[in-house]
Design a protein around this motif. Structure first.
Motif, PDB file in Angstrom:
ATOM      1  N   TRP A 195       0.866  -0.754   0.211  1.00 58.94           N
ATOM      2  CA  TRP A 195      -0.061  -0.140   0.037  1.00 58.94           C
ATOM      3  C   TRP A 195       1.427   1.103  -0.299  1.00 58.94           C
ATOM      4  O   TRP A 195       1.988   1.513   0.968  1.00 58.94           O
ATOM      5  CB  TRP A 195      -0.910  -0.046   1.167  1.00 58.94           C
TER       6      TRP A 195
ATOM      7  N   LYS B 289      -6.619   5.238   2.395  1.00 62.11           N
ATOM      8  CA  LYS B 289      -7.589   4.347   1.618  1.00 62.11           C
ATOM      9  C   LYS B 289      -8.548   5.025   1.196  1.00 62.11           C
ATOM     10  O   LYS B 289      -9.602   4.651   0.542  1.00 62.11           O
ATOM     11  CB  LYS B 289      -8.131   3.312   2.391  1.00 62.11           C
TER      12      LYS B 289
ATOM     13  N   TRP C 158      -7.776  -3.687  -5.786  1.00 63.47           N
ATOM     14  CA  TRP C 158      -6.236  -4.493  -5.496  1.00 63.47           C
ATOM     15  C   TRP C 158      -5.661  -5.547  -5.638  1.00 63.47           C
ATOM     16  O   TRP C 158      -5.679  -6.462  -4.715  1.00 63.47           O
ATOM     17  CB  TRP C 158      -6.475  -3.387  -3.684  1.00 63.47           C
TER      18      TRP C 158
END
Length: 120
Positions: A28, A34, A42
């Motif tokens: 990430w 997010k 993802w």
């Protein structure tokens, strides 16, 4: 009809023409919440392997060899079909990545690979 495939850094603003936003990094991205990223999918496993990513280390001198090695990984990656299916179902797909170098990153390789695979 061929879907539009584009790439964009995660640090760029979300655009109304982004379509489906697919994060293609294994990790990430640092400093990105997010809920701000607006990621629809993802696909960690579509990114270069950890070994390849660490070896490349965003070194432009390794770019040619990196591309060849990553293409080899993609040719044996089970997630490619899943990604191609997502692309077929969407009018526009934006592959989201975090690398700072916009000329030497896996998103460029993946975008070209997907375009060539979709044509075949």
């Amino acid at each position: 009809m061929m879907s539009t495939i584009q790439i964009k850094r995660i640090y760029e603003a979300v655009g109304k023409n982004d379509g489906m936003r697919i994060l293609i990094d294994r990790l990430w991205p640092r400093g990105v919440k997010k809920e701000v990223a607006h990621i629809d999918q993802w696909l960690k496993d579509i990114a270069p392997s950890t070994d390849l990513r660490k070896w490349f280390n965003h070194d432009p001198h390794k770019w040619e060899e990196f591309q060849a090695k990553y293409l080899l990984e993609l040719n044996h990656n089970d997630r490619v079909k899943e990604l191609l299916d997502m692309i077929k179902e969407s009018e526009c797909v934006t592959l989201i990545y975090a690398a700072h170098d916009e000329q030497h990153n896996h998103a460029l390789v993946l975008m070209e690979f997907l375009a060539n695979t979709a044509k075949a």
